[in-house]
Design a protein around this motif. Structure first.
Motif, PDB file in Angstrom:
ATOM      1  N   PRO A 127      -4.671   6.129   1.026  1.00 29.47           N
ATOM      2  CA  PRO A 127      -3.621   5.630   1.924  1.00 29.47           C
ATOM      3  C   PRO A 127      -4.077   4.360   2.640  1.00 29.47           C
ATOM      4  N   GLY A 128      -3.171   3.395   2.700  1.00 29.19           N
ATOM      5  CA  GLY A 128      -3.501   2.112   3.307  1.00 29.19           C
ATOM      6  C   GLY A 128      -3.901   1.061   2.296  1.00 29.19           C
ATOM      7  N   GLU A 129      -4.310   1.515   1.113  1.00 32.80           N
ATOM      8  CA  GLU A 129      -4.681   0.584   0.045  1.00 32.80           C
ATOM      9  C   GLU A 129      -3.779   0.740  -1.170  1.00 32.80           C
ATOM     10  N   ASP A 130      -3.540   1.983  -1.568  1.00 33.57           N
ATOM     11  CA  ASP A 130      -2.644   2.235  -2.698  1.00 33.57           C
ATOM     12  C   ASP A 130      -1.220   2.413  -2.183  1.00 33.57           C
ATOM     13  N   PRO A 131      -0.284   1.569  -2.624  1.00 35.25           N
ATOM     14  CA  PRO A 131       1.085   1.615  -2.091  1.00 35.25           C
ATOM     15  C   PRO A 131       1.742   2.997  -2.187  1.00 35.25           C
ATOM     16  N   ALA A 132       1.503   3.733  -3.261  1.00 40.64           N
ATOM     17  CA  ALA A 132       2.154   5.026  -3.442  1.00 40.64           C
ATOM     18  C   ALA A 132       1.692   6.054  -2.421  1.00 40.64           C
TER      19      ALA A 132
ATOM     20  N   ALA B 193       6.758  -2.049   2.500  1.00 39.61           N
ATOM     21  CA  ALA B 193       7.932  -2.929   2.428  1.00 39.61           C
ATOM     22  C   ALA B 193       7.760  -4.223   3.195  1.00 39.61           C
ATOM     23  N   CYS B 194       6.860  -4.269   4.168  1.00 41.59           N
ATOM     24  CA  CYS B 194       6.738  -5.462   5.013  1.00 41.59           C
ATOM     25  C   CYS B 194       6.333  -6.678   4.186  1.00 41.59           C
ATOM     26  N   PRO B 195       7.172  -7.719   4.123  1.00 40.59           N
ATOM     27  CA  PRO B 195       6.884  -8.868   3.263  1.00 40.59           C
ATOM     28  C   PRO B 195       5.799  -9.792   3.803  1.00 40.59           C
TER      29      PRO B 195
ATOM     30  N   ALA C  59       2.644  -7.447   8.180  1.00 43.65           N
ATOM     31  CA  ALA C  59       2.495  -7.253   9.627  1.00 43.65           C
ATOM     32  C   ALA C  59       2.071  -5.830   9.966  1.00 43.65           C
ATOM     33  N   ARG C  60       2.309  -4.886   9.062  1.00 41.42           N
ATOM     34  CA  ARG C  60       1.915  -3.495   9.295  1.00 41.42           C
ATOM     35  C   ARG C  60       0.731  -3.146   8.404  1.00 41.42           C
ATOM     36  N   ILE C  61      -0.278  -2.564   9.014  1.00 40.61           N
ATOM     37  CA  ILE C  61      -1.484  -2.170   8.299  1.00 40.61           C
ATOM     38  C   ILE C  61      -1.749  -0.709   8.606  1.00 40.61           C
ATOM     39  N   PHE C  62      -2.147   0.041   7.594  1.00 41.94           N
ATOM     40  CA  PHE C  62      -2.324   1.486   7.747  1.00 41.94           C
ATOM     41  C   PHE C  62      -3.673   1.901   7.184  1.00 41.94           C
ATOM     42  N   GLY C  63      -4.297   2.901   7.810  1.00 40.76           N
ATOM     43  CA  GLY C  63      -5.563   3.378   7.280  1.00 40.76           C
ATOM     44  C   GLY C  63      -6.167   4.482   8.116  1.00 40.76           C
ATOM     45  N   ASP C  64      -7.400   4.813   7.768  1.00 40.47           N
ATOM     46  CA  ASP C  64      -8.124   5.930   8.356  1.00 40.47           C
ATOM     47  C   ASP C  64      -9.103   5.423   9.405  1.00 40.47           C
ATOM     48  N   LEU C  65      -8.862   5.771  10.663  1.00 36.84           N
ATOM     49  CA  LEU C  65      -9.743   5.328  11.736  1.00 36.84           C
ATOM     50  C   LEU C  65     -11.100   6.036  11.671  1.00 36.84           C
ATOM     51  N   ASN C  66     -11.174   7.159  10.988  1.00 34.54           N
ATOM     52  CA  ASN C  66     -12.446   7.854  10.834  1.00 34.54           C
ATOM     53  C   ASN C  66     -13.387   7.152   9.856  1.00 34.54           C
ATOM     54  N   ASP C  67     -12.825   6.264   9.055  1.00 32.10           N
ATOM     55  CA  ASP C  67     -13.621   5.498   8.094  1.00 32.10           C
ATOM     56  C   ASP C  67     -13.968   4.150   8.721  1.00 32.10           C
ATOM     57  N   PRO C  68     -15.230   3.911   9.082  1.00 33.65           N
ATOM     58  CA  PRO C  68     -15.594   2.651   9.741  1.00 33.65           C
ATOM     59  C   PRO C  68     -15.392   1.425   8.861  1.00 33.65           C
ATOM     60  N   ASN C  69     -15.256   1.629   7.561  1.00 37.87           N
ATOM     61  CA  ASN C  69     -15.053   0.509   6.647  1.00 37.87           C
ATOM     62  C   ASN C  69     -13.590   0.304   6.266  1.00 37.87           C
ATOM     63  N   SER C  70     -12.696   1.110   6.832  1.00 38.59           N
ATOM     64  CA  SER C  70     -11.278   0.976   6.483  1.00 38.59           C
ATOM     65  C   SER C  70     -10.707  -0.310   7.065  1.00 38.59           C
ATOM     66  N   ASN C  71      -9.567  -0.709   6.518  1.00 39.76           N
ATOM     67  CA  ASN C  71      -8.914  -1.928   6.994  1.00 39.76           C
ATOM     68  C   ASN C  71      -8.577  -1.857   8.481  1.00 39.76           C
TER      69      ASN C  71
END
Length: 258
Positions: free
Chosen positions: A192-197, A205-207, A210-222
């Motif tokens: 999640p946050g990297e693979d669209p599905a 959908a954001c062209p 502006a919206r970024i999603f990911g895992d805060l528990n992963d220090p290397n996440s986006n």
């Protein structure tokens, strides 16, 4: 363009809701906080870069299609905040997925609850329609389903296909970070946050990114890297709700590239 103008009446309305929410947060005793349960392996958060948001509302339309929402309701709004230093500023506002959520604490039947990954969920079968959660929410993030939605969804198929069942009449509805996409993606080995599905529809959908999603528990996440490298804020942090939606303010020096 965005359909929601954040005017004085909206401000007064949100302020009134905030007062009720403040009362709700006083219910957050140690016993109540214990109801959050043990945090899981993942803690999902969303980061919204206001420098990139153009108010196009495609996030809202994708949300409507994917979650099969009545077109008269909104789970995510794009509020027009006016100009700042000559730039039009927007405030996208989904459910904040609060760590200490007043909506969960005031629900008398346990219909609002936490997942161990931080997502605040609704059990629509348990909900009795009292709307306490709507009054307690300081972000006006819930919409009440007054009538059964049995018509066509005007956002399908252009902005996506429905992935969840329609909710029954007489319950408040809300964003849940497209949990169905997250769960399905993880089961398929997607990130999640990297693979669209496996990522919330509004983010995909954001062209402008502006919206970024990911895992805060992963220090290397986006999201972890963004929050580490850039100033951010959360809405109404003084209430102690600990939202899981972070904002990067409009500032040319902190706009995220890419």
């Amino acid at each position: 363009m965005a359909q929601n103008k954040f005017n004085r009446r909206d401000f007064i309305k949100l302020s009134a809701v905030g007062i009720a929410a403040a009362a709700g947060t006083r219910l957050l005793t140690e016993e109540a906080k214990a109801s959050e349960g043990v945090k899981g392996e993942h803690q999902w958060v969303m980061v919204i870069d206001q420098s990139k948001c153009t108010g196009c509302n495609q996030c809202n339309m994708a949300c409507h299609a994917t979650n099969d929402i009545n077109p008269e309701m909104e789970w995510t709004k794009v509020l027009d905040m006016g100009e700042m230093n000559g730039k039009q500023v927007y405030l996208p506002r989904p459910c904040m997925q609060c760590e200490h959520a007043p909506c969960v604490e005031v629900c008398p039947v346990g219909a609002s609850y936490y997942r161990d990954d931080g997502i605040v969920m609704m059990d629509y079968d348990k909900c009795i329609g009292c709307r306490y959660c709507m009054v307690a929410c300081p972000y006006d993030a819930r919409s009440f389903n007054w009538e059964k939605f049995d018509g066509e969804n005007p956002y399908v198929p252009q902005y996506g296909e429905p992935e969840v069942e329609r909710r029954p009449r007489g319950v408040p509805e809300k964003c849940a970070f497209c949990y169905q996409r997250i769960d399905r993606g993880l089961s398929l080995g997607l990130k999640p946050g990297e693979d669209p599905a496996a990522t919330p529809a509004c983010v995909v959908a954001c062209p402008t990114g502006a919206r970024i999603f990911g895992d805060l528990n992963d220090p290397n996440s986006n999201v972890s890297q963004l929050l580490k490298d850039h100033p951010s804020y959360r809405l109404r942090e003084n209430l102690g709700t600990k939202p899981r939606v972070y904002y990067l303010p409009v500032n040319d020096d902190t706009t995220v590239e890419g």
